[in-house]
Design an enzyme around this catalytic site. Structure first.
Site: not given
Ligand code: MRU
Length: 384
Positions: A72-74, A109, A221, A262, A272-273
């Site tokens: 996960r993470g963009a 996603r 996370q 993201d 973002n999250k």
């Molecule tokens: O749902 P996730 O864990 O994929 O969400 C990730 C985030 O929101 C991060 O903060 C974001 O992707 C930046 S990652 C460098």
């Protein structure tokens, strides 16, 4: 598998690895060392309790790894999608195989635009080639995407480091206090991270940094991934409940907020999250700088108004009503925390409007969160 010593570590095909687990350098994704053409990942659904490698052998496994958030993470979602295309072309390099792979991976996603970005780059590398040459070309492009991600993160880190240096004089003891949300560290990328890269470079430069880690409900996370990687790198940190940040800011316990993204629009609105927006509101109310670190692959130049236009992922309610953790006996289990009959809503991201963002940190430098700011760094994106 289940032990860190089973890692193939930093594969020789990669130019450089930055981060460590158990003192051993690794990345989040790499080609299997046995030459099978399979891909290996660090399974993030098992962290922080178990360090385990998972193997991806097909398009479906790559898509599932993204969907269930083993990765996960963009930026890492984009890198995994790139290797997902390689796995698909191994089985079927025809146009039909390529189209199917792109559709399957795109649907995993919705919010992180790096997914579409990486798939477009893969398509550009292979579409015009005869099927017999696509597989090798896809591998080359996927490796390029991964290596570029590491370089990009290092540049983001170098630019962000200057912002950390800037606030050192605020503190008599020299300890800069940074608040971060979710995980935008090396586990969210191929290596090094976006929002955490400046912190790792500050550590390398001998600066003292303490990180407030938002736990980041519902999937935690922050508590499980950010705390894990900061701990492995020896960075001072403390996990805080998601609602604690405002209080810490009111009491001058936060010098700056540093988060990832993201999807960022042309005007500088930042998805973002979930919960990021509330931190930005607190930061604005307390004159705490609020920085967003992102690779340019996260910018969606086709969108302007983030609140209206960015697609926001909604995930299963069980992520809100259940929580997983390790028992005293060492078993990792999931338990319910809500009345069994209560429904729940699980919105995975929110949008922080550009007006609440002090600046964006990209691989090309730091800029205002605005169209003019972004175009000053990316003039090639000027509308013709
Ligand atoms: O749902 P996730 O864990 O994929 O969400 C990730 C985030 O929101 C991060 O903060 C974001 O992707 C930046 S990652 C460098």
């Amino acid at each position: 598998m289940g032990r860190a010593d089973l890692f193939s570590g930093c594969p020789r095909t990669y130019r450089r690895c930055e981060m460590q687990i158990n003192g051993r350098q690794t990345r989040t994704i790499w080609p299997a060392a046995d030459g099978s053409g399979d891909i290996e990942i660090l399974d993030q659904t098992r962290l922080p309790h178990v360090v385990e490698v998972a193997r991806l052998s097909s398009l479906q496994e790559a898509a599932s790894a993204i969907q269930v958030m083993q990765v996960r993470g963009a930026p890492l979602v984009g890198a995994t999608a790139a290797y997902g295309v390689c796995l698909a072309l191994r089985d079927d390099p025809s146009d039909r195989g390529l189209d199917g792979a792109i559709q399957t991976l795109l649907s995993t996603r919705p919010t992180a635009v790096n997914l579409a970005w990486a798939l477009a780059r893969m398509e550009e590398a292979v579409r015009s080639l005869p099927p017999s040459r696509r597989y090798d070309a896809a591998w080359r492009r996927a490796a390029e995407i991964c290596d570029e991600d590491v370089e990009t993160c290092r540049h983001i880190g170098q630019h962000g480091l200057q912002l950390i240096r800037h606030v050192v004089p605020r503190r008599a003891d020299g300890v800069v206090k940074v608040l971060t949300h979710c995980n935008a560290g090396w586990l969210a990328t191929v290596d090094l991270g976006t929002a955490l890269a400046p912190i790792y470079l500050a550590q390398e430069a001998g600066l003292d940094v303490h990180v407030w880690v938002d736990e980041t409900r519902p999937r935690n996370q922050g508590a499980s991934l950010t705390a894990f990687e900061l701990g492995e790198q020896g960075v001072s940190h403390a996990i805080i409940a998601d609602n604690a940040g405002g209080h810490l800011m009111q009491h001058d316990e936060v010098d700056l907020c540093l988060v990832g993204s993201d999807r960022t629009t042309r005007q500088g609105d930042v998805a973002n999250k979930i919960g990021t927006y509330l931190k930005a509101l607190s930061a604005a109310d307390n004159d705490v700088p609020f920085y967003v670190a992102l690779p340019s692959s996260t910018i969606d130049w086709s969108l302007n108004d983030g609140v209206r236009e960015i697609p926001i992922e909604e995930r299963g309610p069980e992520e809100v009503t259940q929580i997983s953790g390790r028992t005293a006996a060492g078993d990792v289990i999931s338990v319910g925390i809500a009345p069994a009959a209560s429904p729940a809503l699980n919105i995975a991201f929110d949008v922080t409007p550009a007006r609440l963002v002090t600046a964006l940190i990209t691989e090309r430098g730091v800029c205002a969160a605005s169209e003019a700011g972004l175009l000053s760094l990316f003039p090639e994106r000027q509308a013709r």
